[in-house]
Design an enzyme around this catalytic site. Sequence first.
Site, PDB file in Angstrom:
ATOM      1  N   ASP A 145       0.864  -1.164   0.000  1.00 24.38           N
ATOM      2  CA  ASP A 145       0.000   0.000   0.000  1.00 24.38           C
ATOM      3  C   ASP A 145       0.915   1.233   0.000  1.00 24.38           C
ATOM      4  O   ASP A 145       2.141   1.109   0.054  1.00 24.38           O
ATOM      5  CB  ASP A 145      -0.885  -0.055   1.256  1.00 24.38           C
ATOM      6  CG  ASP A 145      -1.758   1.167   1.409  1.00 24.38           C
ATOM      7  OD1 ASP A 145      -2.487   1.498   0.458  1.00 24.38           O
ATOM      8  OD2 ASP A 145      -1.725   1.795   2.488  1.00 24.38           O
ATOM      9  N   ALA A 155       0.049   5.211   1.512  1.00 23.08           N
ATOM     10  CA  ALA A 155      -0.031   6.007   2.753  1.00 23.08           C
ATOM     11  C   ALA A 155      -0.164   5.106   3.973  1.00 23.08           C
ATOM     12  O   ALA A 155      -0.984   4.197   4.009  1.00 23.08           O
ATOM     13  CB  ALA A 155      -1.213   6.973   2.689  1.00 23.08           C
ATOM     14  N   ALA A 181     -13.605   9.917  10.266  1.00 25.23           N
ATOM     15  CA  ALA A 181     -12.943   9.976   8.962  1.00 25.23           C
ATOM     16  C   ALA A 181     -12.046   8.768   8.739  1.00 25.23           C
ATOM     17  O   ALA A 181     -11.920   8.270   7.617  1.00 25.23           O
ATOM     18  CB  ALA A 181     -12.127  11.263   8.851  1.00 25.23           C
ATOM     19  N   MET A 209     -11.028   3.894   6.094  1.00 25.22           N
ATOM     20  CA  MET A 209      -9.754   4.103   5.415  1.00 25.22           C
ATOM     21  C   MET A 209      -9.284   2.860   4.679  1.00 25.22           C
ATOM     22  O   MET A 209      -9.432   1.741   5.158  1.00 25.22           O
ATOM     23  CB  MET A 209      -8.680   4.539   6.418  1.00 25.22           C
ATOM     24  CG  MET A 209      -7.369   4.970   5.770  1.00 25.22           C
ATOM     25  SD  MET A 209      -7.574   6.279   4.555  1.00 25.22           S
ATOM     26  CE  MET A 209      -8.220   7.576   5.575  1.00 25.22           C
ATOM     27  N   LYS A 237     -11.603   6.383  -2.522  1.00 30.08           N
ATOM     28  CA  LYS A 237     -12.056   7.588  -1.840  1.00 30.08           C
ATOM     29  C   LYS A 237     -13.528   7.916  -2.126  1.00 30.08           C
ATOM     30  O   LYS A 237     -14.219   8.467  -1.272  1.00 30.08           O
ATOM     31  CB  LYS A 237     -11.145   8.771  -2.181  1.00 30.08           C
ATOM     32  CG  LYS A 237      -9.707   8.577  -1.689  1.00 30.08           C
ATOM     33  CD  LYS A 237      -9.655   8.307  -0.180  1.00 30.08           C
ATOM     34  CE  LYS A 237      -8.261   7.951   0.307  1.00 30.08           C
ATOM     35  NZ  LYS A 237      -8.129   6.570   0.747  1.00 30.08           N
ATOM     36  N   HIS A 284     -15.290   5.772   0.200  1.00 29.52           N
ATOM     37  CA  HIS A 284     -15.026   6.272   1.552  1.00 29.52           C
ATOM     38  C   HIS A 284     -15.984   7.427   1.883  1.00 29.52           C
ATOM     39  O   HIS A 284     -16.581   7.467   2.969  1.00 29.52           O
ATOM     40  CB  HIS A 284     -13.570   6.740   1.625  1.00 29.52           C
ATOM     41  CG  HIS A 284     -13.074   7.025   3.001  1.00 29.52           C
ATOM     42  ND1 HIS A 284     -11.830   6.638   3.437  1.00 29.52           N
ATOM     43  CD2 HIS A 284     -13.621   7.674   4.055  1.00 29.52           C
ATOM     44  CE1 HIS A 284     -11.641   7.028   4.694  1.00 29.52           C
ATOM     45  NE2 HIS A 284     -12.726   7.670   5.086  1.00 29.52           N
ATOM     46  N   ARG A 313     -11.032  -2.103  -3.233  1.00 30.10           N
ATOM     47  CA  ARG A 313     -10.973  -2.918  -2.025  1.00 30.10           C
ATOM     48  C   ARG A 313     -12.345  -3.004  -1.364  1.00 30.10           C
ATOM     49  O   ARG A 313     -13.099  -2.056  -1.423  1.00 30.10           O
ATOM     50  CB  ARG A 313      -9.985  -2.278  -1.038  1.00 30.10           C
ATOM     51  CG  ARG A 313      -8.572  -2.198  -1.564  1.00 30.10           C
ATOM     52  CD  ARG A 313      -7.770  -1.233  -0.705  1.00 30.10           C
ATOM     53  NE  ARG A 313      -6.363  -1.244  -1.096  1.00 30.10           N
ATOM     54  CZ  ARG A 313      -5.486  -0.348  -0.660  1.00 30.10           C
ATOM     55  NH1 ARG A 313      -5.878   0.611   0.162  1.00 30.10           N
ATOM     56  NH2 ARG A 313      -4.225  -0.416  -1.040  1.00 30.10           N
ATOM     57  N   ASP A 321      -1.800  -1.191   5.904  1.00 26.76           N
ATOM     58  CA  ASP A 321      -2.116  -0.715   7.252  1.00 26.76           C
ATOM     59  C   ASP A 321      -3.613  -0.673   7.524  1.00 26.76           C
ATOM     60  O   ASP A 321      -4.028  -0.245   8.590  1.00 26.76           O
ATOM     61  CB  ASP A 321      -1.514   0.684   7.473  1.00 26.76           C
ATOM     62  CG  ASP A 321      -2.114   1.731   6.535  1.00 26.76           C
ATOM     63  OD1 ASP A 321      -2.033   1.525   5.302  1.00 26.76           O
ATOM     64  OD2 ASP A 321      -2.654   2.738   7.018  1.00 26.76           O
TER      65      ASP A 321
END
Length: 274
Positions: A15, A17, A48, A52, A56, A59, A163, A189
């Site tokens: 990944d 970030a 928020a 994650m 986006k 999200h 994902r 992460d």
Amino acid sequence: MSATHSSRLQAVVFDWAGTILDFGSCAPMGAFVKLFEQFGIEITIAEARGPMGMAKWDHIKALGSQPRIAAQWEAKHGHAFNDADVDRLYEVFTPMNAASARDHADFIPGALDAVAAARARGMKIGSTTGYNRPIMEVVAAIAAQGGYVPDNLVCAGDLAAGRPSPLMMYRCFADLGVWPAHAVVKVDDTGVGLEEGLNAGTWAVGLAVSGNVMGLTLAEWQALGADEQQARREQATEQLKAAGAHYVIDSVAELMPVLDDIERRLAAGERPGR
């Protein structure tokens, strides 16, 4: 298939970030809070962070669908939060996140060494991200200047589904020319990022300290006492294990012993499974 082909790792898919750069996965957080604020809606950093790892657009939809946020939206805008609203917010979010990403592009300590060590083992370096192409044009250029150029990049929006579907991983297999799936390791992460690897049949390694689950900058993490660090590490580890991680480590700096252990297990005939 030869035994060697089957028991040696061929690729690691990282990944971005919270994994390779942006300790704490901080770039999107302020952007999401600021985004909803522009539309008159108050959300917390914790809210928020919840979805994650997703694309986006997905999200934003997940945030707007949360009961507390949805109620605010309907009161403020006079209608239930819908896909057209997601489209509007997404258009505003992309340049906002790209700008934020510039400010949170430092490499996670040990990341470049881990990538170099994986390459020295003969492994390909793949990458997937919940960021879209416009954001990644900014991030990838900064990373390249610092010496990180993976062998491929698959972004949210490149394929029909993001994902936790395995489609971005399947693209990695094709781009990198690697198979079978158990010869590949996904390092991420977030829960959905690990699930994309698991759903594709790869090994999954979660990052407890450097990423979104912990949600602290490097300075904030280092400022904690040892007991507090351990308590938070254990909590983050539990979350990532619950998502299916085969291994959980603090950051990519600790990846090499994990790769050694996976190859030992492969040689013994073990496979990732679900």
